[in-house]
Design an enzyme around this catalytic site. Structure first.
Site, PDB file in Angstrom:
ATOM      1  N   TYR A   1      14.133  31.291   6.822  1.00 21.55           N
ATOM      2  CA  TYR A   1      12.966  32.068   7.258  1.00 21.55           C
ATOM      3  C   TYR A   1      12.975  32.345   8.759  1.00 21.55           C
ATOM      4  O   TYR A   1      13.404  31.504   9.552  1.00 21.55           O
ATOM      5  CB  TYR A   1      11.688  31.305   6.929  1.00 21.55           C
TER       6      TYR A   1
ATOM      7  N   MET B   1      10.321  24.946   1.573  1.00 24.72           N
ATOM      8  CA  MET B   1       9.487  24.059   0.765  1.00 24.72           C
ATOM      9  C   MET B   1      10.341  23.136  -0.103  1.00 24.72           C
ATOM     10  O   MET B   1      10.077  21.944  -0.195  1.00 24.72           O
ATOM     11  CB  MET B   1       8.532  24.872  -0.108  1.00 24.72           C
TER      12      MET B   1
ATOM     13  N   ARG C   1     -10.105  -0.175  14.542  1.00 27.38           N
ATOM     14  CA  ARG C   1      -9.960   0.646  13.342  1.00 27.38           C
ATOM     15  C   ARG C   1     -11.046   0.198  12.361  1.00 27.38           C
ATOM     16  O   ARG C   1     -12.055   0.845  12.211  1.00 27.38           O
ATOM     17  CB  ARG C   1      -8.550   0.475  12.758  1.00 27.38           C
TER      18      ARG C   1
ATOM     19  N   LYS D   1       0.841  -1.208   0.000  1.00 28.15           N
ATOM     20  CA  LYS D   1       0.000   0.000   0.000  1.00 28.15           C
ATOM     21  C   LYS D   1       0.877   1.259   0.000  1.00 28.15           C
ATOM     22  O   LYS D   1       2.054   1.193   0.369  1.00 28.15           O
ATOM     23  CB  LYS D   1      -0.909  -0.016   1.226  1.00 28.15           C
TER      24      LYS D   1
END
Ligand SMILES: *Cc1c(COP(=O)(O)O)cnc(C)c1O
Length: 674
Positions: A568, A617, A444, A346
């Site tokens: 930043y 990013m 779940r 998966k």
């Protein structure tokens, strides 16, 4: 344009009268006749005619430099000399060179050692000596031609001597570039004739940084020889230089497979076109080898160059398929006889790829594949995977695809079971394979013991075939939770035995994930479901290998003074004079932002470098002050070999599953076998 207002023009020749026209345009003052290639022979009677034609370019030069040892060139020049001298005030100066004593410039000695070649010359009764850092014939010849030009221009010989030594191989046409997977690439696709192929092969044979040598070669056009002769000569050249692999591209070269079959130890592949080659790329492994690209222009080998080179400047996830297979086998060995194995693939096989991984697991005889969503199963089917595929999490919109692509959905709730049953009935489908997930404590997905009565009639209707009944362990990796795991197992046995009474045929039972296999051998039942362990991650064992390595490169290096800040918000404060490297990876690639401001580390040249400032990013800055000789484009290991993903996950306060599956799809996956 050359230096010091010297115009440099390199002329090839393909047909008569071309040179005369060129001469009028360029009007060269210095002629250097290097050698004559074999290409384009069709348009000339013989090589001699071709040389003569080429010499027309030099009609008005003041000096003609050439190597006297090439007799065709020398003889053609001598025979054309009266013509060249006609209508001139000053006679044409010939600067011919050779080791022979009668040459204008005599090469008296050539001495090669590991660091290069020293060349002794005699010119106008004066002795000269210079050295270059190459030893191959082509470089030596080129250097002597250059020396002659400089001598003619009256450049001081000491200056020439000093600068000759500084010549670097990057300036050469045969450039060695870093490629994918530790390969080195030589792109010599500017010409594709036999002569230049031999020179390039020599250069290839001199490369010792990798154990393997590969040649990617296109058809050789217009050689003037018969194809049979031509490719036999190529085959001989390959034998002499011990080339390991030939990838041949083109209609013509492919006709001579039998010739290349005779080359001992040569692996071969043939493609009609570059496009066909590109389609087959996933099957081709390039790793730790030197690759020579030699293609006629029309084949556009730039495309191949880009593919092989490209990833150096990018962030890539390298997936070691051999390690995957190794891990698979380690678990397999631990299984009881007859226990089946479902490989959980998966989320792009935990980030490492989809069909690429599934195909390997299918080949090594996994019994089942498991994915999360119908779409993932469809993708595997479209890629030709035929193993049964269990879909963990379906919804009604996926029913059509499930049936069309023969996928086996998990019935995890009474509602889902009823709705899929109704769907199949409407379609008139019988005995469709499904799996039942039962609730034992994970809370779940799953049908609980108390709900079994509600599904009895649906199960007995014959519309569905229950392939398996399974549950999922909530804490199989945790010794402190072992008693809970035991409770889950008991609950599973209880539900299974009730289902056995309802279901008149045999079905598989399974509950263990990777750490279940490692830590609870008694819970194997009929099948186990392996996920993270296949990727080499299982804290309870030391027999696994890391499969994925996330790599990036340094885009820029900055030298900052104490007190300056990085990134930043100015959160990365440089406390001392520092060397800061900007790495081409950021949170958009899946690198956790939480690793910023000194929390995480990356590895450069085997040394860990802390992250400085916030993760951006697409970029992250690391402090490489402590690491010697870091340069731009150097490789950076983000996780993987040498820097286990488990450590990175710990720094980020998360689990390796999240780091692995979070590597974004814009990051190229690169598969290799070792
Ligand atoms: C993902 C998953 C697994 C595999 O678990 P690992 O811990 O990665 O081995 C097994 N079963 C189910 C139901 C899963 O969702």
């Amino acid at each position: 344009t050359g230096r010091n207002q010297l115009g440099i023009f390199e002329a090839g020749i393909s047909q008569s009268s071309e040179m005369e026209n060129l001469q009028k345009i360029i009007q060269p003052g210095i002629g250097v006749f290097t050698n004559i290639g074999e290409a384009h022979n069709e348009n000339f009677l013989n090589v001699r005619q071709k040389v003569k034609e080429k010499l027309r370019l030099f009609n008005d030069v003041e000096v003609l430099i050439y190597r006297k040892d090439y007799s065709v060139v020398h003889e053609a020049i001598i025979s054309i000399l009266p013509e060249l001298n006609r209508n001139r005030i000053q006679r044409l100066t010939l600067m011919d060179w050779s080791s022979a004593a009668d040459a204008t410039i005599q090469v008296t000695k050539l001495s090669k050692n590991e660091t290069g070649t020293t060349i002794d010359l005699k010119y106008k009764d004066e002795k000269h000596r210079f050295s270059i850092s190459f030893t191959d014939e082509a470089s030596i010849e080129n250097a002597i031609h250059c020396w002659c030009v400089l001598a003619h221009l009256g450049i001081e010989s000491e200056f020439v001597r000093k600068n000759m030594l500084l010549l670097e191989p990057v300036a050469m046409r045969l450039e060695l570039k870093q490629g994918v997977n530790h390969c080195s690439i030589i792109n010599d696709s500017y010409s594709a004739d036999l002569n230049s192929l031999v020179i390039a092969l020599d250069f290839l044979a001199q490369q010792h940084q990798h154990p393997k040598r590969t040649l990617i070669l296109s058809d050789i056009l217009e050689s003037g020889k018969t194809e049979k002769e031509l490719y036999e000569e190529v085959a001989t050249a390959l034998t002499q230089r011990r080339i390991d692999r030939l990838i041949a591209i083109g209609d013509r070269i492919g006709m001579h497979q039998s010739t290349f079959n005779k080359v001992a130890g040569l692996a071969t592949r043939y493609y009609k076109s570059v496009d066909e080659f590109k389609k087959d790329l996933p099957q081709l492994v390039f790793r730790d080898e030197t690759i020579l690209l030699k293609g006629a222009r029309i084949f556009e080998f730039e495309q191949i160059d880009r593919i092989l080179e490209q990833q150096v400047h990018q962030t890539v996830l390298e997936v070691n398929l051999s390690a995957l297979v190794h891990n698979f086998k380690q678990y397999q060995q631990q299984l009881n006889k007859g226990t089946k194995l479902m490989a959980m693939v998966k989320a792009f096989a935990y980030g490492s790829g989809s069909f690429e991984i599934a195909r390997v697991l299918e080949y090594y005889k996994a019994d089942y594949l498991g994915v999360a969503y119908a779409d993932e199963g469809v993708e595997l089917r479209k890629a030709g995977i035929t193993l049964p595929i269990m879909i963990l999490n379906i919804d009604e919109s996926g029913f059509d695809a499930i049936v069309q692509f023969n996928l086996e959905p998990v019935m995890f709730s009474v509602g889902m079971l009823k709705s899929f049953h109704a769907y199949l009935r409407k379609q008139g489908i019988q005995e469709f394979p499904v799996h039942l997930e039962v609730e034992t404590g994970m809370n779940r997905l799953g049908i609980s013991l108390s709900e079994l009565a509600q599904i009895s009639s649906v199960i007995k209707s014959g519309v569905l075939t229950i392939q398996s009944v399974f549950s999922h362990l909530a804490a199989s990796e945790d010794a402190k939770q072992d008693s809970f795991t035991t409770v889950q197992a008991e609950q599973f046995r209880a539900i299974s035995s009730q289902l056995k009474e309802m279901i008149p045929y045999k079905f598989l039972q399974h509950i263990s994930n990777s750490s279940g296999v490692s830590r609870h051998p008694s819970l194997q039942f009929d099948m186990v479901r392996l996920g993270i362990g296949l990727h080499g991650i299982d804290p309870d064992r030391s027999d696994l290998q890391e499969v994925s390595t996330l790599k990036s490169t340094i885009a820029q290096i900055k030298y900052l003074k104490a007190g300056e800040t990085v990134s930043y918000g100015r959160r990365g404060v440089v406390l001392r004079d520092s060397v800061i490297a900007t790495v081409r990876i950021g949170y958009a690639d899946g690198y956790p932002a939480s690793l910023g401001i000194g929390v995480g580390k990356m590895m450069v040249k085997g040394v860990e470098a802390p992250i400085i400032g916030k993760v951006c990013m697409d970029m992250t800055m690391i402090d490489v002050t402590e690491i010697a000789e870091v340069s731009e484009n150097d490789e950076v290991i983000v996780f993987g070999s040498g820097l286990p993903v488990t450590r990175v996950a710990e720094w980020a306060n998360t689990i390796p599953y999240e780091i692995l599956s979070g590597v974004s799809q814009r990051v190229k996956r690169l598969y290799f076998e070792q």
